[in-house]
Enzyme design. Structure first.
Site, PDB file in Angstrom:
ATOM      1  N   CYS A 123       0.799  -1.230   0.000  1.00 24.94           N
ATOM      2  CA  CYS A 123       0.000   0.000   0.000  1.00 24.94           C
ATOM      3  C   CYS A 123       0.831   1.279   0.000  1.00 24.94           C
ATOM      4  CB  CYS A 123      -0.949   0.001   1.198  1.00 24.94           C
ATOM      5  SG  CYS A 123      -2.127  -1.368   1.158  1.00 24.94           S
ATOM      6  N   CYS A 443       0.633   2.591   6.667  1.00 27.39           N
ATOM      7  CA  CYS A 443       1.019   1.203   6.909  1.00 27.39           C
ATOM      8  C   CYS A 443       0.937   0.458   5.587  1.00 27.39           C
ATOM      9  CB  CYS A 443       0.089   0.559   7.935  1.00 27.39           C
ATOM     10  SG  CYS A 443      -1.654   0.538   7.393  1.00 27.39           S
TER      11      CYS A 443
END
Length: 459
Positions: A123, A443
């Site tokens: 991500c 994250c």
């Protein structure tokens, strides 16, 4: 924590009092350093982020990336041969266009003499694309780079089973009819079972949603807190969208379909409606639901990054300076989504700043539970001392400065494209609110994380 959310929701991100509060932010020292090249964000754009399976369903990833690149060219008036390099991030690659950066660049009309490569870091893939660009410029290899990211969840690669693949490859090599018939006769019904892209961590075999649920439980994050934060995200995103604050979104004429000009996942609900949903991962007692999780999203983003000297020479007024950044990693089992907690203090320390110096925070919202767990970890002396080797807690961002135009829960999260959205949003918020420093944190799968300090360009 719930009371903090309620207070922050009362402070609308587009209210005049809120804007005046930050317009009066006192100027702080600049992070410009003697002998260190200033690197700037000139512009950032993105396609509307759409729920997968909707208007973009018949496209391919490079179509979205091309649209973002063309939008950047249109918005900046950049000559198509004026950049030195193009870098894109993506997570689930389309096998026909594995180097999607190159295919999208050629499709957008960039010179075929401009090199391009694609990176993947879950991500934070477009974060990696941007910081790779910063590194190339800082090293003197380039002066102008386009970085971006794309994700297309409407059509992910689905493979034959391994046994079927082996049989098909052997068929391709078979030289006689007898060999081919023998191989065809070896095929069993079980061989036809397809392999879907993995939704679980390879190292732990656990889905991210399941991990988010466990993390929320470990930090005592309630279902109510998660739903409240998700509602906050959607409410703020709707207000920002209606007020025209999401300036990075470009209109895109989808071939054979309508013109798309705004995100379609922003859906403010009510606490009562959200409370009716059942747990999505840990059943029956989990707290992570479809309403407090980010949704599968199609979309692409692009940013123009230059040395300050090059930008000014070409007549551009930069939006922001890209300053110190870090990448971190930790235990992918029990701390999979705590990247912001670990990355934030390191980025601030590299820049010589404290939490109090930051005027704008933009954290990636994978799950409401993940955000709330990070905020609680950052506010814990015990966590800092036990796991981070710090004497005291990191400290939590003030909620009135945090994700005030919505976030991934509401705007959407095309895995490879979100990083550029975060950085561009910080730049725009600093301009609107009169702040000087912003912080991006995110994250990523694998227990990875990223943070970057961004400084407003003098107005």
């Amino acid at each position: 924590m719930a009371s903090m959310l309620l207070k922050s929701m009362r402070r609308s991100p587009v209210s005049s009092s809120w804007a005046m509060q930050y317009a009066q932010t006192k100027s702080k020292k600049t992070l410009t350093r003697p002998g260190v090249k200033n690197i700037v964000l000139v512009e950032g754009v993105r396609t509307p982020f759409l729920m997968s399976g909707t208007t973009y369903a018949d496209l391919m990833p490079h179509d979205l990336a091309r649209a973002a690149l063309q939008g950047l060219l249109h918005k900046t008036g950049l000559p198509k041969d004026a950049v030195d390099y193009i870098i894109y991030g993506t997570v689930i690659q389309e096998v026909k266009t594995s180097n999607v950066a190159r295919e999208a660049a050629l499709g957008a009309g960039f010179s075929d003499r401009i090199p391009a490569h694609t990176v993947t870091m879950a991500c934070i893939s477009s974060n990696q694309a941007m910081t790779s660009a910063v590194g190339l410029i800082a090293a003197g290899q380039c002066d102008a780079i386009v970085a971006g990211g794309v994700e297309f969840m409407s059509d992910v690669p689905i493979r034959h089973s391994r046994k079927m693949r082996k049989t098909m490859l052997s068929l391709n090599k078979a030289k006689t009819l007898g060999q081919r018939l023998s191989l065809i006769g070896s095929i069993r019904l079980a061989h036809l079972s397809p392999e879907l892209p993995a939704v679980a961590e390879f190292s732990t075999a656990e889905t991210m949603g399941h991990s988010a649920d466990r993390l929320a439980a470990a930090f005592g994050v309630s279902r109510v807190e998660q739903d409240d934060f998700a509602l906050r995200s959607h409410t703020f995103a709707k207000k920002a969208q209606d007020a025209g604050l999401l300036e990075d979104v470009i209109s895109f004429k989808v071939p054979g379909r309508d013109i798309v000009s705004k995100d379609n996942g922003i859906r403010p609900s009510s606490k009562e409606q959200m409370a009716k949903l059942k747990p999505a991962f840990v059943k029956p007692h989990g707290t992570v639901t479809a309403a407090n999780s980010s949704f599968l999203t199609d979309g692409a983003s692009a940013v123009l990054i230059m040395s300050e000297e090059k930008a000014l020479a070409m007549g551009y007024k930069p939006k922001a300076y890209l300053r110190d950044f870090v990448f971190v990693s930790q235990d992918p089992k029990d701390q999979l989504l705590l990247g912001p907690t670990y990355a934030t203090p390191k980025a601030l320390e590299r820049a010589g700043l404290t939490m109090n110096d930051i005027d704008v925070f933009e954290f990636h919202e994978a799950f409401a539970g993940q955000i709330m767990a990070n905020l609680k970890a950052m506010d814990s002396d015990w966590f800092a001392q036990t796991y981070m080797g710090r004497k005291s807690k990191v400290g939590t961002p003030p909620m009135e400065k945090f994700n005030n135009w919505g976030g991934s829960l509401s705007l959407g999260h095309p895995f490879g494209a979100t990083g550029c959205r975060l950085v561009t949003t910080v730049a725009h918020r600093l301009q609107k609110e009169g702040g000087q420093y912003g912080l991006v944190a995110a994250c990523a799968a694998g227990g990875l994380g990223h943070a970057m300090v961004i400084e407003a360009y003098p107005q």
